[in-house]
Design an enzyme around this catalytic site. Structure first.
Site, PDB file in Angstrom:
ATOM      1  N   ARG A 232      -6.066  -2.743  11.282  1.00  0.00           N
ATOM      2  CA  ARG A 232      -4.853  -3.281  11.806  1.00  0.00           C
ATOM      3  C   ARG A 232      -5.031  -4.386  13.152  1.00  0.00           C
ATOM      4  O   ARG A 232      -4.463  -4.422  12.953  1.00  0.00           O
ATOM      5  CB  ARG A 232      -3.722  -2.716  11.869  1.00  0.00           C
ATOM      6  CG  ARG A 232      -2.851  -2.209  10.413  1.00  0.00           C
ATOM      7  CD  ARG A 232      -1.503  -1.290  10.134  1.00  0.00           C
ATOM      8  NE  ARG A 232      -1.279  -1.067   9.205  1.00  0.00           N
ATOM      9  CZ  ARG A 232      -0.618  -1.468   7.900  1.00  0.00           C
ATOM     10  NH1 ARG A 232      -0.712  -2.980   8.272  1.00  0.00           N
ATOM     11  NH2 ARG A 232      -0.446  -0.767   6.964  1.00  0.00           N
TER      12      ARG A 232
ATOM     13  N   ASP B 292       3.479   0.755  12.421  1.00  0.00           N
ATOM     14  CA  ASP B 292       2.206  -0.334  11.601  1.00  0.00           C
ATOM     15  C   ASP B 292       2.141  -1.838  12.102  1.00  0.00           C
ATOM     16  O   ASP B 292       1.411  -2.519  12.257  1.00  0.00           O
ATOM     17  CB  ASP B 292       2.213   0.165   9.979  1.00  0.00           C
ATOM     18  CG  ASP B 292       1.803   0.785   9.541  1.00  0.00           C
ATOM     19  OD1 ASP B 292       1.026   1.429   9.888  1.00  0.00           O
ATOM     20  OD2 ASP B 292       1.593   1.197   8.416  1.00  0.00           O
TER      21      ASP B 292
ATOM     22  N   ARG C  67       2.962   6.026  -3.255  1.00  0.00           N
ATOM     23  CA  ARG C  67       3.705   6.876  -3.679  1.00  0.00           C
ATOM     24  C   ARG C  67       3.744   6.850  -5.409  1.00  0.00           C
ATOM     25  O   ARG C  67       4.243   8.008  -6.021  1.00  0.00           O
ATOM     26  CB  ARG C  67       5.165   6.087  -3.299  1.00  0.00           C
ATOM     27  CG  ARG C  67       4.780   6.896  -2.293  1.00  0.00           C
ATOM     28  CD  ARG C  67       6.416   6.296  -1.113  1.00  0.00           C
ATOM     29  NE  ARG C  67       6.585   6.280  -0.219  1.00  0.00           N
ATOM     30  CZ  ARG C  67       5.641   6.912   1.424  1.00  0.00           C
ATOM     31  NH1 ARG C  67       4.278   5.458   0.841  1.00  0.00           N
ATOM     32  NH2 ARG C  67       6.287   6.932   2.514  1.00  0.00           N
TER      33      ARG C  67
ATOM     34  N   SER D 279       5.078  12.391  11.910  1.00  0.00           N
ATOM     35  CA  SER D 279       4.884  10.905  10.709  1.00  0.00           C
ATOM     36  C   SER D 279       6.050  11.538   9.052  1.00  0.00           C
ATOM     37  O   SER D 279       5.284  12.747   9.256  1.00  0.00           O
ATOM     38  CB  SER D 279       3.668  11.359  10.864  1.00  0.00           C
ATOM     39  OG  SER D 279       3.531  10.415   9.470  1.00  0.00           O
ATOM     40  N   SER D 280       6.481  10.851   9.059  1.00  0.00           N
ATOM     41  CA  SER D 280       7.508  11.248   7.933  1.00  0.00           C
ATOM     42  C   SER D 280       6.084  11.359   6.376  1.00  0.00           C
ATOM     43  O   SER D 280       7.137  11.798   5.567  1.00  0.00           O
ATOM     44  CB  SER D 280       7.761   9.516   7.900  1.00  0.00           C
ATOM     45  OG  SER D 280       7.277   8.654   7.422  1.00  0.00           O
TER      46      SER D 280
ATOM     47  N   LYS E 206     -10.107  -1.612   4.651  1.00  0.00           N
ATOM     48  CA  LYS E 206      -8.994  -0.240   4.627  1.00  0.00           C
ATOM     49  C   LYS E 206      -7.802  -0.427   3.425  1.00  0.00           C
ATOM     50  O   LYS E 206      -7.076   0.415   2.777  1.00  0.00           O
ATOM     51  CB  LYS E 206      -8.726   0.548   5.482  1.00  0.00           C
ATOM     52  CG  LYS E 206      -7.687   2.111   5.464  1.00  0.00           C
ATOM     53  CD  LYS E 206      -7.748   2.563   7.172  1.00  0.00           C
ATOM     54  CE  LYS E 206      -7.626   3.562   6.605  1.00  0.00           C
ATOM     55  NZ  LYS E 206      -6.317   4.392   6.221  1.00  0.00           N
TER      56      LYS E 206
ATOM     57  N   LYS F  59       0.641  -0.858  -0.015  1.00  0.00           N
ATOM     58  CA  LYS F  59       0.247  -0.097  -0.156  1.00  0.00           C
ATOM     59  C   LYS F  59       0.711   1.300  -0.226  1.00  0.00           C
ATOM     60  O   LYS F  59       0.271   2.436  -0.968  1.00  0.00           O
ATOM     61  CB  LYS F  59      -1.082   0.308   1.726  1.00  0.00           C
ATOM     62  CG  LYS F  59      -1.574   0.667   1.642  1.00  0.00           C
ATOM     63  CD  LYS F  59      -2.923   0.876   2.432  1.00  0.00           C
ATOM     64  CE  LYS F  59      -2.340   0.824   3.899  1.00  0.00           C
ATOM     65  NZ  LYS F  59      -2.456   2.080   4.367  1.00  0.00           N
TER      66      LYS F  59
END
Length: 422
Positions: free
Chosen positions: A376, A302, A26, A160-161, A402, A21
């Site tokens: 998750r 995650d 990207r 967060s990146s 999702k 994902k």
């Protein structure tokens, strides 16, 4: 949707990892920003990826989705969106697109569902304020307007990146060079590297000046190309842990040299004593006696929920550190997992961003489990029930749509007895 897991044989078999994902988000955005047509294969149409595809179309790209693929004709530079851009519940979609929207110079309104618009956006808010740009949150909507200007951007490295990646997508299209100065410590660095790798594949470059500073040259253009999305180590963690806890599971379609930070699941399981073997086009995870370890979650947040499940089966104590960002996901994943694991008799405690889990004598939950609208969480609870051989009912199991819509069908391939219905 309700999922019912029943005790069955030890999980065993071969399972193909779904497409990544993270890499798909990207690739879609790079293709949307490229002049010409790109074809993306091995693409899973989860809710999050479909949100990014729809958003790419909103900014002018021609998007033709197909079975496990998409054909995207990009526009070279984003166009003003004609209406609100719905990001559904995808944090990546929203945070990746905010700087892109600011390139257009026109107001763009983003909308979302669930907890999306309550997730922190202060990094962008501060950066936009420094440039005198519009940034107006209002309930379940956010309106921004540019034009974004090239220059020096300073932001914390322990957030967060996704904020860094969002800027990386947009800044190369500006006339001047930019620098991204990340205040240490820099967490989730692997996700930044994934963004840079995706951009490089589409002809856009950036480079590290030092450990914390990225130079992003301006006047660049994305180049259309065909790309196949690699397998997802984040999702592979669920059958990997299931195999290490209770059976013999091989996960195929994984790149052993991936940039995905969640590939660290191999090292974490190995450190716990798991038996792991290379296999044809994949990795084999076999039931083994496991012991507790200390885990740093800074670069792989995650994995948090499934690692909490893992800790229940490890002798002694498992400590997970730098997990604070789990509280800001689709749910407060620390609180959600504590609540649900205790229904199995699990012993788990948390303080801030540190979680401690002890080996526990597990029992069948006496009430339905709550999926907390979090994919998750649902997948982790499924692994827990299957590994422990305990019956369980999970409410809100449709949250898996999702990221991995076929999750329950996939674990059935391993012999997990699960029924799911509305």
């Amino acid at each position: 949707m309700r999922a019912q897991i029943r005790p069955g044989p030890a999980p065993a078999g071969v399972l193909a990892a779904p497409p990544s994902k993270s890499m798909a988000h990207r690739a879609v955005l790079c293709a949307a920003l490229a002049e010409g047509t790109s074809r993306l294969s091995n693409l899973a149409h989860s809710q999050d990826i479909d949100a990014t595809l729809a958003a790419a179309a909103a900014f002018g790209a021609a998007v033709e989705p197909g079975d496990h693929q998409a054909r995207i004709t990009g526009v070279g530079f984003p166009r003003p969106a004609a209406g609100p851009v719905d990001c559904c519940e995808s944090g990546s979609t929203l945070r990746f697109l905010i700087p892109m929207a600011a390139l257009t110079g026109a107001p763009v309104t983003f909308t979302g569902r669930g907890r999306l618009m309550q997730r922190p956006q202060s990094v962008y808010q501060e950066l936009f304020a420094r440039q005198g740009l519009r940034f107006e949150p209002a309930g379940d909507a956010l309106t921004v307007a540019g034009p974004l200007q090239a220059g020096r951007f300073e932001l914390a490295g322990d957030v967060s990146s996704q904020f860094v990646s969002g800027l990386l997508f947009a800044l190369p299209l500006l006339a001047g060079d930019s620098t991204l100065c990340l205040r240490p410590p820099v967490e989730s660095r692997s996700y930044i590297q994934m963004t840079r790798a995706a951009q490089a594949a589409f002809g856009v470059e950036s480079r590290w000046l030092d450990q914390n500073t990225l130079l992003v040259p301006g006047n660049q253009r994305y180049t259309a190309r065909d790309a196949a999305i690699e397998g997802d180590w984040s999702q592979a963690a669920f059958p990997a842990v299931l195999g290490a806890l209770a059976g013999d599971v091989t996960v195929t379609g994984l790149d052993p040299d991936t940039l995905q930070g969640d590939a660290v699941i191999r090292e974490i399981l190995r450190d716990c004593g798991a038996e792991i073997h290379p296999a044809a086009d994949g990795v084999r995870f076999v039931k083994s006696p496991l012991h507790g370890v200390e885990i740093d979650l800074a670069d792989c947040p995650d994995l948090g929920p499934i690692l909490m499940v893992l800790g229940l089966f490890c002798s002694g104590k498992t400590v997970i550190r730098n997990a604070g960002r789990l509280r800001l996901k689709e749910s407060d994943r620390i609180a959600a997992m504590e609540q649900e694991l205790r229904k199995f008799g699990g012993k788990i405690e948390s303080e801030g961003g540190t979680i401690t889990i002890w080996e526990s004598a597990l029992r069948a939950p006496q009430e339905p489990l709550d999926g907390h609208n979090d994919h998750r969480v649902v997948m982790s609870l499924t692994v827990l029930a299957a590994a422990a051989g305990l019956p369980a009912v999970i409410e809100g199991a449709d949250a898996v749509r999702k990221s991995w819509p076929d999750f329950f069908a996939a674990v059935r391939q391993l012999g997990v007895e699960v029924e799911y219905h509305a």
